[in-house]
Design a protein around this motif. Structure first.
Motif, PDB file in Angstrom:
ATOM      1  N   GLN A  92      20.670  -0.895  16.529  1.00  0.00           N
ATOM      2  CA  GLN A  92      19.849  -1.416  17.623  1.00  0.00           C
ATOM      3  C   GLN A  92      18.492  -1.927  17.156  1.00  0.00           C
ATOM      4  O   GLN A  92      17.847  -2.722  17.843  1.00  0.00           O
ATOM      5  N   LYS A  93      18.051  -1.500  15.980  1.00  0.00           N
ATOM      6  CA  LYS A  93      16.772  -1.970  15.455  1.00  0.00           C
ATOM      7  C   LYS A  93      16.936  -3.178  14.527  1.00  0.00           C
ATOM      8  O   LYS A  93      15.952  -3.663  13.958  1.00  0.00           O
ATOM      9  N   GLY A  94      18.174  -3.630  14.368  1.00  0.00           N
ATOM     10  CA  GLY A  94      18.412  -4.825  13.561  1.00  0.00           C
ATOM     11  C   GLY A  94      18.733  -4.554  12.108  1.00  0.00           C
ATOM     12  O   GLY A  94      18.923  -5.500  11.331  1.00  0.00           O
ATOM     13  N   TYR A  95      18.795  -3.292  11.680  1.00  0.00           N
ATOM     14  CA  TYR A  95      19.110  -2.954  10.290  1.00  0.00           C
ATOM     15  C   TYR A  95      20.632  -3.011  10.057  1.00  0.00           C
ATOM     16  O   TYR A  95      21.408  -2.465  10.853  1.00  0.00           O
ATOM     17  N   MET A  96      21.042  -3.672   8.984  1.00  0.00           N
ATOM     18  CA  MET A  96      22.457  -3.666   8.574  1.00  0.00           C
ATOM     19  C   MET A  96      22.743  -2.342   7.882  1.00  0.00           C
ATOM     20  O   MET A  96      22.030  -1.964   6.946  1.00  0.00           O
ATOM     21  N   ARG A  97      23.775  -1.661   8.344  1.00  0.00           N
ATOM     22  CA  ARG A  97      24.054  -0.327   7.836  1.00  0.00           C
ATOM     23  C   ARG A  97      25.469  -0.256   7.255  1.00  0.00           C
ATOM     24  O   ARG A  97      26.442  -0.653   7.902  1.00  0.00           O
ATOM     25  N   LEU A  98      25.549   0.227   6.030  1.00  0.00           N
ATOM     26  CA  LEU A  98      26.833   0.484   5.382  1.00  0.00           C
ATOM     27  C   LEU A  98      27.246   1.918   5.669  1.00  0.00           C
ATOM     28  O   LEU A  98      26.392   2.819   5.684  1.00  0.00           O
ATOM     29  N   CYS A 114      12.897  11.170   6.580  1.00  0.00           N
ATOM     30  CA  CYS A 114      13.092  10.053   5.647  1.00  0.00           C
ATOM     31  C   CYS A 114      14.021  10.527   4.543  1.00  0.00           C
ATOM     32  O   CYS A 114      14.191  11.719   4.320  1.00  0.00           O
ATOM     33  N   CYS A 115      14.588   9.580   3.836  1.00  0.00           N
ATOM     34  CA  CYS A 115      15.550   9.950   2.796  1.00  0.00           C
ATOM     35  C   CYS A 115      14.814  10.389   1.533  1.00  0.00           C
ATOM     36  O   CYS A 115      13.638  10.057   1.322  1.00  0.00           O
ATOM     37  N   THR A 116      15.482  11.128   0.680  1.00  0.00           N
ATOM     38  CA  THR A 116      14.868  11.573  -0.582  1.00  0.00           C
ATOM     39  C   THR A 116      14.560  10.383  -1.480  1.00  0.00           C
ATOM     40  O   THR A 116      13.634  10.447  -2.296  1.00  0.00           O
ATOM     41  N   GLY A 117      15.323   9.283  -1.325  1.00  0.00           N
ATOM     42  CA  GLY A 117      15.049   8.096  -2.119  1.00  0.00           C
ATOM     43  C   GLY A 117      13.666   7.526  -1.829  1.00  0.00           C
ATOM     44  O   GLY A 117      12.978   7.022  -2.725  1.00  0.00           O
ATOM     45  N   HIS A 118      13.224   7.603  -0.577  1.00  0.00           N
ATOM     46  CA  HIS A 118      11.885   7.108  -0.222  1.00  0.00           C
ATOM     47  C   HIS A 118      10.812   7.998  -0.858  1.00  0.00           C
ATOM     48  O   HIS A 118       9.793   7.500  -1.363  1.00  0.00           O
ATOM     49  N   GLU A 119      11.035   9.295  -0.850  1.00  0.00           N
ATOM     50  CA  GLU A 119      10.094  10.215  -1.464  1.00  0.00           C
ATOM     51  C   GLU A 119       9.983   9.989  -2.965  1.00  0.00           C
ATOM     52  O   GLU A 119       8.921  10.204  -3.567  1.00  0.00           O
ATOM     53  N   GLU A 120      11.101   9.553  -3.585  1.00  0.00           N
ATOM     54  CA  GLU A 120      11.136   9.353  -5.039  1.00  0.00           C
ATOM     55  C   GLU A 120      10.904   7.902  -5.434  1.00  0.00           C
ATOM     56  O   GLU A 120      11.022   7.550  -6.608  1.00  0.00           O
ATOM     57  N   GLY A 121      10.632   7.029  -4.456  1.00  0.00           N
ATOM     58  CA  GLY A 121      10.316   5.634  -4.765  1.00  0.00           C
ATOM     59  C   GLY A 121      11.515   4.724  -4.930  1.00  0.00           C
ATOM     60  O   GLY A 121      11.382   3.589  -5.396  1.00  0.00           O
ATOM     61  N   ARG A 122      12.702   5.185  -4.537  1.00  0.00           N
ATOM     62  CA  ARG A 122      13.899   4.341  -4.657  1.00  0.00           C
ATOM     63  C   ARG A 122      14.275   3.694  -3.332  1.00  0.00           C
ATOM     64  O   ARG A 122      15.259   2.972  -3.253  1.00  0.00           O
ATOM     65  N   CYS A 123      13.553   3.969  -2.263  1.00  0.00           N
ATOM     66  CA  CYS A 123      13.780   3.368  -0.948  1.00  0.00           C
ATOM     67  C   CYS A 123      12.438   2.898  -0.411  1.00  0.00           C
ATOM     68  O   CYS A 123      11.436   3.630  -0.483  1.00  0.00           O
ATOM     69  N   SER A 124      12.399   1.699   0.133  1.00  0.00           N
ATOM     70  CA  SER A 124      11.132   1.115   0.590  1.00  0.00           C
ATOM     71  C   SER A 124      10.723   1.580   1.978  1.00  0.00           C
ATOM     72  O   SER A 124       9.755   1.064   2.542  1.00  0.00           O
ATOM     73  N   GLY A 125      11.476   2.510   2.556  1.00  0.00           N
ATOM     74  CA  GLY A 125      11.067   3.112   3.809  1.00  0.00           C
ATOM     75  C   GLY A 125      11.695   2.534   5.049  1.00  0.00           C
ATOM     76  O   GLY A 125      11.140   2.684   6.147  1.00  0.00           O
ATOM     77  N   ALA A 126      12.874   1.938   4.919  1.00  0.00           N
ATOM     78  CA  ALA A 126      13.567   1.453   6.114  1.00  0.00           C
ATOM     79  C   ALA A 126      13.894   2.609   7.052  1.00  0.00           C
ATOM     80  O   ALA A 126      13.920   2.442   8.275  1.00  0.00           O
ATOM     81  N   CYS A 127      14.103   3.792   6.484  1.00  0.00           N
ATOM     82  CA  CYS A 127      14.469   4.949   7.293  1.00  0.00           C
ATOM     83  C   CYS A 127      13.339   5.410   8.203  1.00  0.00           C
ATOM     84  O   CYS A 127      13.583   6.098   9.204  1.00  0.00           O
ATOM     85  N   VAL A 128      12.094   5.063   7.869  1.00  0.00           N
ATOM     86  CA  VAL A 128      10.954   5.465   8.710  1.00  0.00           C
ATOM     87  C   VAL A 128      10.196   4.256   9.233  1.00  0.00           C
ATOM     88  O   VAL A 128       9.053   4.369   9.676  1.00  0.00           O
ATOM     89  N   GLY A 129      10.810   3.083   9.173  1.00  0.00           N
ATOM     90  CA  GLY A 129      10.221   1.878   9.737  1.00  0.00           C
ATOM     91  C   GLY A 129       9.159   1.223   8.885  1.00  0.00           C
ATOM     92  O   GLY A 129       8.457   0.308   9.347  1.00  0.00           O
ATOM     93  N   GLU A 148       9.816  -0.518   6.107  1.00  0.00           N
ATOM     94  CA  GLU A 148      10.363  -1.795   5.635  1.00  0.00           C
ATOM     95  C   GLU A 148      11.048  -2.479   6.786  1.00  0.00           C
ATOM     96  O   GLU A 148      11.811  -1.852   7.533  1.00  0.00           O
ATOM     97  N   SER A 149      10.792  -3.772   6.950  1.00  0.00           N
ATOM     98  CA  SER A 149      11.367  -4.500   8.075  1.00  0.00           C
ATOM     99  C   SER A 149      12.873  -4.650   7.914  1.00  0.00           C
ATOM    100  O   SER A 149      13.409  -4.595   6.797  1.00  0.00           O
ATOM    101  N   ALA A 150      13.540  -4.850   9.051  1.00  0.00           N
ATOM    102  CA  ALA A 150      14.988  -5.060   9.024  1.00  0.00           C
ATOM    103  C   ALA A 150      15.338  -6.305   8.216  1.00  0.00           C
ATOM    104  O   ALA A 150      16.311  -6.315   7.457  1.00  0.00           O
ATOM    105  N   ALA A 151      14.567  -7.363   8.357  1.00  0.00           N
ATOM    106  CA  ALA A 151      14.856  -8.615   7.645  1.00  0.00           C
ATOM    107  C   ALA A 151      14.819  -8.403   6.137  1.00  0.00           C
ATOM    108  O   ALA A 151      15.697  -8.884   5.403  1.00  0.00           O
ATOM    109  N   ALA A 152      13.796  -7.684   5.665  1.00  0.00           N
ATOM    110  CA  ALA A 152      13.681  -7.456   4.224  1.00  0.00           C
ATOM    111  C   ALA A 152      14.802  -6.541   3.729  1.00  0.00           C
ATOM    112  O   ALA A 152      15.397  -6.782   2.668  1.00  0.00           O
ATOM    113  N   TYR A 153      15.090  -5.489   4.469  1.00  0.00           N
ATOM    114  CA  TYR A 153      16.146  -4.555   4.066  1.00  0.00           C
ATOM    115  C   TYR A 153      17.517  -5.234   4.066  1.00  0.00           C
ATOM    116  O   TYR A 153      18.326  -5.024   3.161  1.00  0.00           O
TER     117      TYR A 153
END
Length: 456
Positions: free
Chosen positions: A292-298, A345-360, A362-367
């Protein structure tokens, strides 16, 4: 030569779950009946009402009759050194062999089926059931649907068939080389004689032409004949054999192609006697959807036939292993890929491997750009190759195409065909549905014969 003309009445249609209620054996010398044996049998089980209505044999009639074990020795002596004759011989033989075996006697004798012989020696009749055929031949049946009456009519029919056999059909049928003795009553031997000894798929059909079984074979002739060997007394096999009226086939260049065609045809035709491959289904799949927020999810979920699938798996572990590769290579969010749950948020965001899509952050377009790259990467990870093998003739070779990890189809091409481009191959191959069963067949084959795999 002596013949034992046999008829039985039973409590049901298959030997392993039913009993004999009456047996009649007429010893025939080829000209006339020499001896008659006839007795009721206590089946040691209830006679169903509909059977009693058909035969007239009731529970009260057999209560004082001998059980089979008490007369087994006498029956064996009458049968073992003679040609066993009956109308639809495999039915009567299966019951008697089963009962004798349970009493310690192994009956192994030649058989003649008066249904099959009548079709050959007395062609042109509308029905070859005992009642209708005897009526057409003016053979009167005294006491129809009782063992004695039906056996006496079968003995008259045998005399007529022996007289009509001027070309030695019966002698040929009884020879070791003949398959007549083991064939189902409604399947002409000419159908067997035309079967090739090459790989392919065969189709058993009923009286209406409906396919009731599909099988694959390294040798079509040998595999089809193997269905008729043995004396399985179960209901499933007896009903199956009774319903076979014709057999058709399709030749394949290789055994692998026969396996694949069998799987595809079972899914297409859904024959009632095929069971194992009907149960094979892909269990899990990788999907992509937009939230619903526009993020493509696998995500990995149970396989759904109507949904668009990126890739399918037999196990969850296999699916998550692939998904984690995509997450690592393209810095995707483990929370948005349903790997992690119940976290802000995911552990990847805490460790710098996720740009923060999980907490808003990173924009949906960029992700979504990275998700699209991951899907494109998935396609490059999935192989595209051809498998080349023998053709049906020396002028061709067989070809199977796997495109981006999915089976596309198969067919036959010239030895001079350029197989470097998948689009060119797709223009000449027959497409087939892909599933994990077929992909496993192909994978096992190329592992065994790596020289037959050509990267496209």
């Amino acid at each position: 030569m002596l013949y034992a003309v046999v008829d039985i009445e039973t409590t049901g249609g298959f030997a392993s779950g039913n009993g004999i209620t009456e047996i009649s054996i007429l010893v025939h010398n080829g000209v006339e009946v020499l001896n008659v044996y006839d007795t009721l049998i206590n089946p040691e089980q209830d006679i169903p009402t509909y059977i009693e209505s058909l035969t007239g044999i009731s529970n009260d009639m057999v209560i004082d009759a001998p059980v089979f074990s008490e007369v087994a020795g006498e029956i064996y002596e009458l049968l073992h050194d003679k040609v066993f004759v009956a109308h639809n011989v495999n039915f009567d033989f299966s019951f008697i062999k089963y009962q004798l075996s349970s009493c310690g006697y192994e009956l192994n004798c030649k058989k003649l089926c008066t249904v099959r012989l009548s079709r050959k020696l007395l062609p042109g009749y509308g029905s070859y059931s005992l009642g209708k055929l005897c009526a057409a031949l003016n053979i009167h049946i005294h006491n129809r649907h009782r063992a004695g009456g039906d056996a006496a009519a079968t003995a008259e029919l045998l005399t007529l068939l022996l007289t009509a056999d001027v070309e030695g059909v019966i002698a040929h049928t009884l020879s070791r080389a003949s398959k007549e003795q083991v064939l189902p009553p409604n399947l002409p031997k000419s159908q067997i004689d035309r079967l090739p000894r090459v790989p392919g798929v065969y189709y058993f059909k009923d009286q209406k032409g409906t396919v009731i079984y599909v099988g694959k074979a390294k040798s079509i002739y040998q595999r089809v004949c193997s269905h008729f060997s043995g004396n399985n007394a179960g209901k499933q096999r007896q009903d199956f054999l009774k319903n076979i009226h014709t057999v058709d086939f399709e030749v394949c260049g290789t055994e692998l192609m026969a396996f694949i065609l069998e799987a595809a045809e079972i899914k297409r035709l859904w024959p009632k006697n095929n069971r194992a491959l009907k149960r094979f289904e892909q269990k899990y799949a990788l999907y992509v959807f937009e939230d619903q927020k526009g993020y493509m999810r696998l995500g990995i979920d149970k396989y759904k036939k109507q949904a668009a699938v990126l890739y399918s798996f037999n196990t969850l572990l296999e699916g998550y292993d692939l998904l984690r590769v995509l997450i690592q290579e393209h810095l995707l969010c483990e929370k948005l890929c349903f790997i992690q749950k119940n976290r802000a948020c995911c552990t990847g965001h805490e460790e710098g491997r996720c740009s923060g899509a999980c907490v808003g952050k990173e924009s949906a377009a960029a992700y979504n750009v990275r998700v699209k790259y991951a899907i494109a990467h998935l396609k490059t990870m999935l192989p595209t190759f051809a498998v080349i093998g023998e053709g049906r003739t020396d002028d061709e070779q067989s070809c199977l195409l796997v495109e981006e990890g999915k089976f596309y189809g198969m067919g036959y091409i010239s030895h001079h065909t350029d197989i470097n481009g998948s689009e060119m191959l797709k223009s000449v191959l027959q497409p087939y549905p892909s599933d994990e069963y077929i992909l496993n067949l192909i994978s096992n084959h190329v592992e065994k014969f790596p020289q037959r795999k050509i990267t496209v």
